[in-house]
Design a protein around this motif. Structure first.
Motif, short mmCIF file in Angstrom:
data_model
loop_
_atom_site.label_atom_id
_atom_site.label_comp_id
_atom_site.label_asym_id
_atom_site.label_seq_id
_atom_site.Cartn_x
_atom_site.Cartn_y
_atom_site.Cartn_z
N ILE A 283 -4.75 -32.92 18.45
CA ILE A 283 -4.58 -32.73 20.18
C ILE A 283 -3.29 -32.07 20.93
O ILE A 283 -3.59 -31.91 21.56
N TRP B 178 -12.58 -36.10 14.47
CA TRP B 178 -13.43 -35.44 14.99
C TRP B 178 -13.91 -34.92 13.82
O TRP B 178 -13.03 -34.85 12.57
N PRO C 275 -6.48 -36.35 14.78
CA PRO C 275 -5.64 -36.02 15.99
C PRO C 275 -4.87 -35.87 16.42
O PRO C 275 -4.05 -34.82 17.16
#
Ligand code: C2E
Ligand code: MG
Ligand code: MG
Ligand code: MG
Length: 287
Positions: free
Chosen positions: A78, A64, A74
């Motif tokens: 996440i 991202w 992540p």
């Protein structure tokens, strides 16, 4: 309460909010728009076979790149997505895109991470099957990576889900093995193809007798149970040699390649990393 006393007080309250909470809110808000803004991408890291050092598959890892703060890991976003339904939208995006890239390297599989909440989603099996059909690939070309937490909270239901996935022909890997509560004894009822030994053990192998002993016993018992053993986080030549001797069937880590964009992975899919006698330097994926 906050609503009654007016805006100024609410703002004051916000500013005194725990920094962690504010960061979390910010990430959640940004993540909601990340897909539409095209801020998500995937990288792929090769998984190689022990014997011939061939690429057998690639693990898809989401990236991202935010317009405001640059890349966010992540490991940070996440868990935040996992606390809301955002994980489903994000996970669907990852799966669809990973399967699309797979078309470029026939013969290899793609290994996709699924968080516990995704795995416990109603009709997970139907959902995955649908995605694979839509992409026109064989179920055996998708490896589903789940963690111990995903399967131990409701282990009967998890066992049934894994059984069904296996029946459909998907590959199933237990990720980060050794970091949770599971033992080789209590994973026996789950339909698995491979265990991924967590990189913390690989990292400790050269330094601590304990880590080396754990790695050896996971490999030994895992193979006795008919499982493939993928060692994660392999960074050095010494680890490669030790793991090959110990009998790990597959290796993954920076030693072979960092996660790379799909087009770089495409070139790697056909290349061999090194010869058995290791007279060549391994490819780095930067060519
Ligand atoms: P993971 O599934 O265990 O993935 C392996 C992580 O170790 C990746 O970090 C990878 O870049 C890193 N790694 C690989 N080889 C080495 C090595 O030799 N040394 C070191 N130090 N690290 C290595 P990454 O990409 O930051 O991902 C972190 C975690 O975020 C993943 O751990 C996974 O749990 C989660 N994740 C990543 N992508 C996804 C996704 O698409 N969906 C879900 N649900 N989780 C994801
Ligand atoms: Mg993984
Ligand atoms: Mg892992
Ligand atoms: Mg991990």
């Amino acid at each position: 309460d906050a609503k009654r006393v007016g805006k100024g007080v609410v703002r004051l309250f916000d500013e005194s909010m725990d920094e962690g909470v504010r960061v979390r809110r910010g990430i959640e808000g940004g993540l909601k728009q990340a897909i539409d803004r095209g801020e998500l991408s995937l990288e792929f890291q090769p998984i190689v076979s022990r014997d011939r050092i061939e690429v057998v598959g690639f693990e898809a890892l989401v990236r991202w790149n935010t317009s405001d703060f640059g890349p966010i890991s992540p490991s940070t976003f996440i868990p935040i997505a996992e606390e809301s339904n955002l994980i489903h939208e994000l996970g669907d995006w990852v799966l669809a895109n990973a399967l699309t890239e797979l078309a470029a390297w026939p013969g290899q599989y793609v290994s996709v991470n699924f968080s516990p909440r995704q795995f416990r989603r109603t009709n997970f099996v139907g959902h995955i099957t649908q995605a694979v059909l839509a992409a026109g690939i064989e179920p055996s070309q998708l490896q589903i990576e789940i963690t111990e937490t995903a399967i131990f909270d409701d282990s009967d239901r998890a066992a049934e889900t894994l059984y069904k996935l296996r029946q459909m022909g998907f590959r199933i890997a237990l990720d980060d093995f050794g970091t949770g509560y599971s033992s080789l004894y209590n994973i026996r009822k789950f339909a698995l193809d491979s265990l991924k030994i967590d990189r913390s053990f690989i990292d400790g192998m050269g330094r601590e007798r304990e880590s080396a002993a754990i790695v050896h016993s996971i490999i030994h018992l895992g193979r006795a149970l008919g499982l493939e053993i993928i060692a994660e986080g392999v960074e050095t030549e010494a680890q490669v040699q030790a793991l090959r001797i110990a009998g790990a069937s597959h290796l993954q880590g920076f030693y072979f390649s960092h996660p790379v964009p799909a087009d770089v992975a495409r070139d790697m899919a056909v290349a061999r990393f090194a010869t058995d006698d290791r007279e060549e330097e391994p490819a780095t994926g930067t060519h």
